[in-house]
Design a protein around this motif. Structure first.
Motif, PDB file in Angstrom:
ATOM      1  N   LEU A  76       0.867  -1.293  -0.025  1.00 37.39           N
ATOM      2  CA  LEU A  76       0.060   0.026   0.197  1.00 37.39           C
ATOM      3  C   LEU A  76       0.880   1.260   0.052  1.00 37.39           C
ATOM      4  CD1 LEU A  76      -2.694   1.609   0.542  1.00 37.39           C
ATOM      5  CD2 LEU A  76      -2.423   1.196   2.929  1.00 37.39           C
ATOM      6  N   LEU A  91       0.956   1.915  -9.197  1.00 31.58           N
ATOM      7  CA  LEU A  91       0.223   0.523  -9.355  1.00 31.58           C
ATOM      8  C   LEU A  91       0.916  -0.268 -10.440  1.00 31.58           C
ATOM      9  CD1 LEU A  91      -3.248   2.366  -8.750  1.00 31.58           C
ATOM     10  CD2 LEU A  91      -2.183   0.977  -7.413  1.00 31.58           C
ATOM     11  N   ASP A  96      -0.268  -2.372  -5.060  1.00 34.10           N
ATOM     12  CA  ASP A  96      -1.624  -2.939  -4.810  1.00 34.10           C
ATOM     13  C   ASP A  96      -2.681  -2.065  -4.555  1.00 34.10           C
ATOM     14  OD1 ASP A  96      -1.214  -6.194  -4.949  1.00 34.10           O
ATOM     15  OD2 ASP A  96       0.245  -5.347  -3.616  1.00 34.10           O
ATOM     16  N   ASP A  97      -2.558  -0.866  -3.982  1.00 33.70           N
ATOM     17  CA  ASP A  97      -3.234   0.210  -3.559  1.00 33.70           C
ATOM     18  C   ASP A  97      -2.518   1.496  -3.303  1.00 33.70           C
ATOM     19  OD1 ASP A  97      -5.520   1.565  -3.254  1.00 33.70           O
ATOM     20  OD2 ASP A  97      -6.179   0.409  -1.415  1.00 33.70           O
ATOM     21  N   ARG A 111      -8.289  -0.033   3.871  1.00 30.72           N
ATOM     22  CA  ARG A 111      -7.547  -0.425   2.792  1.00 30.72           C
ATOM     23  C   ARG A 111      -6.585  -1.809   3.089  1.00 30.72           C
ATOM     24  NH1 ARG A 111      -6.737   3.536  -1.244  1.00 30.72           N
ATOM     25  NH2 ARG A 111      -8.394   5.037  -1.186  1.00 30.72           N
ATOM     26  N   LEU A 115      -6.803  -5.482   1.414  1.00 32.77           N
ATOM     27  CA  LEU A 115      -5.469  -6.238   0.690  1.00 32.77           C
ATOM     28  C   LEU A 115      -5.210  -7.727   1.305  1.00 32.77           C
ATOM     29  CD1 LEU A 115      -3.124  -3.034   0.347  1.00 32.77           C
ATOM     30  CD2 LEU A 115      -4.185  -4.112  -1.533  1.00 32.77           C
TER      31      LEU A 115
END
Length: 224
Positions: A76, A91, A96-97, A111, A115
């Motif tokens: 993240l 990304l 992944d975020d 978040r 994940l």
């Protein structure tokens, strides 16, 4: 669960660390890119939280190293860079975020939760499960099926450690270090006593035993 937090703002890093520790994460803090690489070489993690604007090695380079090492841990990004181009780049490299600063802590936790579910580590960041055993990390409750099991604080920590390492042998010294904060073997039966008490509560009244002794090695939590 283990979180690698890579953030050069020490005040923000400490704030995030405290929030994650409330959810029973072990948080490893890196304050620059070189330190982050050292942590990546040292251990594996359940989640990596990565700032982009880091001293010594940029966050994008950290992402490249994660990709090169074939590390599957969800990443993240936390960044003040809010341009679409920055998000797309992060990304596309392998994050992944992407969460922009400033952010709310409830959103950060949500978040991370998403994940972890996506990575199939655990169904929820607030719960650990193994078979019919469920540990609620927020309420500090343990259940086998519909039966609630009352544990002391240290028994809870020991069971949590066994579930996190389910189907892996954990030695007596590993338990001493990770559960009792003792980093050397002492002439004490503290581990044996707590394992015995845990078995009395978690296994005794159930046909399917979970906590097993591996003679000469240690203990393992497994279904059979």
């Amino acid at each position: 669960m283990k979180a690698l937090l890579i953030e050069d703002d020490k005040i923000l890093s400490d704030q995030i660390k405290r929030r994650l520790e409330d959810l029973e994460f072990d948080v490893y803090q890196a304050f620059d890119g070189e330190e982050a690489v050292g942590y990546l070489d040292y251990d594996t993690y359940d989640i990596i939280i990565l700032d982009l604007m880091l001293p010594k090695i940029h966050g994008y380079q950290i992402l490249e190293k994660i990709k090169t090492k074939n590390i599957k841990t969800p990443v993240l990004i936390l960044s003040a860079k809010s341009d679409v181009e920055d998000k797309v780049k992060g990304l596309s490299i392998g994050a992944d975020d992407y969460l922009t600063k400033p952010f709310s802590f409830p959103e950060l936790i949500a978040r991370i939760n998403a994940l972890l579910r996506r990575s199939k580590k655990f169904e929820d960041v607030t719960n650990l499960k193994y078979g019919d055993l469920t540990i609620d990390l927020i309420k500090k409750e343990v259940r086998r099926g519909d039966k609630k099991i009352d544990l002391t604080a240290k028994e809870f920590d020991l069971l949590k450690y066994l579930v996190e390492n389910a189907e892996k042998i954990v030695t007596r010294n590993m338990i001493l270090e990770n559960v009792f904060d003792i980093n050397f073997d002492i002439e004490s039966n503290i581990v044996d006593v707590h394992i015995h008490r845990l078995r009395e509560k978690v296994d005794k009244k159930f046909d399917r035993k979970l906590i097993h002794t591996v003679r000469g090695f240690g203990y393992v939590l497994k279904g059979s």
